[in-house]
Design a protein around this motif. Structure first.
Motif, mmCIF file in Angstrom:
data_model
loop_
_atom_site.group_PDB
_atom_site.id
_atom_site.type_symbol
_atom_site.label_atom_id
_atom_site.label_comp_id
_atom_site.label_asym_id
_atom_site.label_seq_id
_atom_site.Cartn_x
_atom_site.Cartn_y
_atom_site.Cartn_z
ATOM 1 N N TYR A 161 4.431 -15.374 -11.923
ATOM 2 C CA TYR A 161 4.458 -15.694 -13.355
ATOM 3 C C TYR A 161 3.776 -17.046 -13.523
ATOM 4 O O TYR A 161 4.411 -18.098 -13.486
ATOM 5 N N THR A 171 2.980 -14.642 -19.233
ATOM 6 C CA THR A 171 3.766 -13.939 -18.218
ATOM 7 C C THR A 171 5.122 -14.597 -17.999
ATOM 8 O O THR A 171 5.928 -14.101 -17.222
ATOM 9 N N LEU A 172 5.370 -15.718 -18.678
ATOM 10 C CA LEU A 172 6.640 -16.423 -18.545
ATOM 11 C C LEU A 172 7.564 -16.051 -19.702
ATOM 12 O O LEU A 172 7.120 -15.945 -20.846
ATOM 13 N N ALA A 222 6.296 -6.844 -18.585
ATOM 14 C CA ALA A 222 6.420 -8.053 -17.772
ATOM 15 C C ALA A 222 7.869 -8.520 -17.722
ATOM 16 O O ALA A 222 8.382 -8.884 -16.650
ATOM 17 N N PRO A 231 4.943 -12.557 -23.799
ATOM 18 C CA PRO A 231 4.843 -11.636 -22.660
ATOM 19 C C PRO A 231 5.139 -10.199 -23.087
ATOM 20 O O PRO A 231 5.894 -9.965 -24.042
ATOM 21 N N ALA A 235 12.392 -14.736 -16.698
ATOM 22 C CA ALA A 235 11.796 -15.176 -15.431
ATOM 23 C C ALA A 235 12.648 -16.237 -14.746
ATOM 24 O O ALA A 235 12.439 -16.543 -13.573
ATOM 25 N N HIS A 295 11.818 -21.685 -18.881
ATOM 26 C CA HIS A 295 10.774 -20.669 -18.724
ATOM 27 C C HIS A 295 10.351 -20.046 -20.046
ATOM 28 O O HIS A 295 9.631 -19.049 -20.063
ATOM 29 N N GLN A 313 10.602 -8.759 -14.505
ATOM 30 C CA GLN A 313 11.384 -9.960 -14.217
ATOM 31 C C GLN A 313 12.872 -9.626 -14.110
ATOM 32 O O GLN A 313 13.563 -10.121 -13.218
#
Length: 271
Positions: free
Chosen positions: A164, A169-170, A80, A76, A174, A219, A84
């Motif tokens: 996410y 994106t994780l 991003a 990520p 997150a 995550h 988070q």
């Protein structure tokens, strides 16, 4: 059950002195009411745990082990992860209200908590811990599932976390990036269990804070293949399908209620 209230107050006072006394001048926190001291201690401890575990985790998997666990294109972006962190930090003051309230209830004798393992013995302690964890697993599974199935709950609460929805994106950050009420609802089974199962107070506190580390773990998109643990491989599927793997620590509830999807099977289909 014997009234242990004063023992619990002594224990939480010790926690306050360890955390607040190490980081703040006494004149800033000693005049505060005991419950406010508890909230402040939980807020500072929770924030430190979130950042320390998150940064160490990300440094290890994205830099020291770059391309070992996660391919470069799946890492990520810093933007991003920053977003988070912002979501998690906005929610943190509200998150820690729950353990603060649970401590208040314990100190006032409203729960079935006990202060020391010696008061019931190791055998009963282990059985009670198993009962507590089973209840928590069951409660979190259904709370999480209903946050998906009840559309207003998903739209106004849980959707914040499900932006996410791809591997890139994780991140470990997150793990606590929820709407505040969503995060509290998913932790409520930890507190409800105290009214049903005799539980060692220190163990309860430790498990509450273990949540921060566990959510970072599930995550990170790294499938450790430690069945029946509900690791990141399973939870990544949850973020991409929305309809599977609602469980928390293990796969048992998803297996029992027909929502389990195995990452090994997913990989096999890709071959």
């Amino acid at each position: 059950m014997e009234n242990y209230g004063h023992l619990f107050v002594e224990e939480t006072t010790l926690y306050n002195r360890i955390v607040l006394g190490s980081l703040l001048p006494e004149r800033l926190w000693t005049p505060l009411p005991h419950v406010v001291q508890g909230w402040l201690r939980n807020y500072i401890a929770g924030t430190l745990l979130y950042f320390i575990s998150g940064f160490l985790w990300c440094f290890y998997i994205y830099y020291l082990k770059r391309n070992v666990f996660i391919p470069k294109e799946a890492i990520p972006t810093k933007k991003a992860m920053l977003l988070q962190i912002i979501v998690a930090m906005k929610a943190m003051p509200w998150y820690v209200a729950l353990p603060t309230f649970s401590e208040y209830m314990v100190e006032n004798g409203w729960t079935r908590c006990f202060p020391s393992i010696s008061s019931i013995g190791w055998i009963d302690y282990v059985w009670n811990l198993i009962g507590y964890l089973v209840f928590v697993e069951f409660g979190i599974y259904w709370m999480h599932r209903e946050l998906h199935d009840i559309k207003p709950l998903y739209k106004y609460l849980h959707a914040t976390h499900h932006i996410y929805n791809k591997q890139n994106t994780l991140s470990p950050f997150a793990g606590l990036a929820f709407h505040p009420l969503d995060g509290i609802l998913q932790a409520v089974p930890h507190v409800l269990a105290l009214f049903l199962v005799p539980m060692h107070f220190t163990t309860h506190v430790a498990l509450i804070f273990l949540e921060a580390i566990w959510t970072a773990n599930i995550h990170d998109c790294i499938h450790a293949k430690m069945w029946p643990v509900m690791g990141a491989g399973y939870h990544t599927i949850h973020h991409t399908t929305y309809r599977h793997n609602y469980g928390h620590y293990t796969v048992w509830m998803d297996w029992m209620f027909g929502t389990l999807r195995d990452p090994v099977d997913d990989e096999a289909k890709k071959i």
